[in-house]
Scaffold this active site. Structure first.
Site, PDB file in Angstrom:
ATOM      1  N   SER A   1      -3.970  -3.103 -33.777  1.00  0.00           N
ATOM      2  CA  SER A   1      -3.473  -1.050 -33.738  1.00  0.00           C
ATOM      3  C   SER A   1      -3.233  -1.100 -35.477  1.00  0.00           C
ATOM      4  O   SER A   1      -3.527  -0.770 -36.378  1.00  0.00           O
ATOM      5  CB  SER A   1      -2.725  -1.029 -32.965  1.00  0.00           C
TER       6      SER A   1
ATOM      7  N   ASP B   1      -8.256  -0.823 -28.485  1.00  0.00           N
ATOM      8  CA  ASP B   1      -6.726  -0.837 -28.860  1.00  0.00           C
ATOM      9  C   ASP B   1      -6.620  -2.152 -28.531  1.00  0.00           C
ATOM     10  O   ASP B   1      -6.596  -2.327 -27.170  1.00  0.00           O
ATOM     11  CB  ASP B   1      -5.993   0.045 -28.654  1.00  0.00           C
TER      12      ASP B   1
END
Length: 303
Positions: A88, A200
């Site tokens: 991320s 993610d």
């Protein structure tokens, strides 16, 4: 009442129109593998046989500026990593670092971008941020190279939502990999690649330590920017939900983070989850935390 209903219908029609115009995120050619499939690719920066350093940059939204402070301290100490992994926000730091930039060049690039530059808003059933603006910014900064073309070995953690597993992107479009790793479910439109849905990386690998080890690192420095602070509840339903997700994510990733040789958790918690206003405070927090462990890290690296 008729005018109100007519207005409501018009708004609904506009939403449907914009939804139909929003394209699906497709990034073909990302080579994403399971941890046991990772081939060690860490490279020596010199001819000496010394322990290879891997940095695992963790996810955590705007807390990602902490990574810049850590890299500043390492730069001043003359320490360079042989391989980097990122999740991320950490995938942004990892990709910029792997491109071969100096610390000052990284700092200039990061300070030149605003939250608005990266927020390409859409109205779509799978999310409200497309994520292509982030991908394009990363590709521009890293010279439009593929992951395996970068001078420092890079791996970007993603979550394969289709098959329910953590994967590491080891080749392909750098910006597309970062986009996938940063696609927070519900907020970002997911990335489709090779028949799978990628979101993610922090869902299953918040601080990608095991991937760094699999890439060939002998010593792993993990930077956890998300789980070191316990913030008080504000008493709202939304806050309760977010706190619950945070607790679950941190518990799920606790064992992996603890497997690092060095784990730092800088004391920084932003007042806003979307604003860059506290970037200086975040950078300093990372710098100070890294300074504290530099003597022991140097010893482990034989310096």
């Amino acid at each position: 009442m008729f005018k109100f209903a007519q207005s409501l219908f018009s708004v609904g029609a506009l939403v449907l129109l914009l939804s139909g115009c929003a394209t699906i995120n497709k990034v073909e050619g990302l080579e994403a593998v399971r941890v046991e499939q990772v081939v060690p690719v860490a490279r020596y920066s010199d001819a000496r046989q010394r322990p290879r350093l891997g940095i695992a940059f963790g996810g955590g939204g705007v807390r990602g500026f902490v990574h810049l402070g850590v890299l500043r301290a390492l730069d001043e100490a003359g320490i360079r990593a042989d391989t980097v992994t990122g999740t991320s926000a950490g995938s942004i730091a990892a990709s910029l670092y792997a491109s071969g930039m100096t610390y000052r060049e990284m700092e200039t690039v990061v300070r030149s971008v605003s939250e608005l530059d990266l927020a390409d808003l859409v109205i779509y059933q799978q999310g409200v941020i497309k994520g292509r603006a982030l991908a394009e910014w990363i590709n521009e900064a890293t010279g439009h190279r593929r992951i395996r073309e970068l001078p420092i070995a890079l791996g970007i953690a993603v979550t394969d939502l289709t098959n329910g597993r953590a994967l590491l992107v080891v080749d392909g479009d750098v910006g597309g990999a970062v986009q996938a790793s940063s696609s927070v479910p519900g907020a970002f439109v997911p990335v489709q690649s090779n028949g799978t849905i990628l979101v993610d990386g922090g869902v299953l690998s918040l601080v990608p330590v095991r991937f760094a080890r699999a890439m060939g690192a002998d010593v792993v420095l993990a930077i956890d920017i998300y789980c070191g602070n316990h913030v008080p509840l504000r008493g709202t339903a939304f806050d309760n939900v977010m706190k619950t997700f945070r607790l679950q994510g941190c518990l799920l990733n606790r064992e992996e983070a603890a497997a690092a040789d060095f784990l730092i958790r800088p004391k920084f918690e932003p007042a806003s989850a979307t604003s860059f206003k506290q970037r200086e405070e975040a950078i300093m927090a990372g710098y100070e935390e890294m300074q504290a462990i530099l003597p022991e890290l140097k010893r482990r690296l034989g310096r």
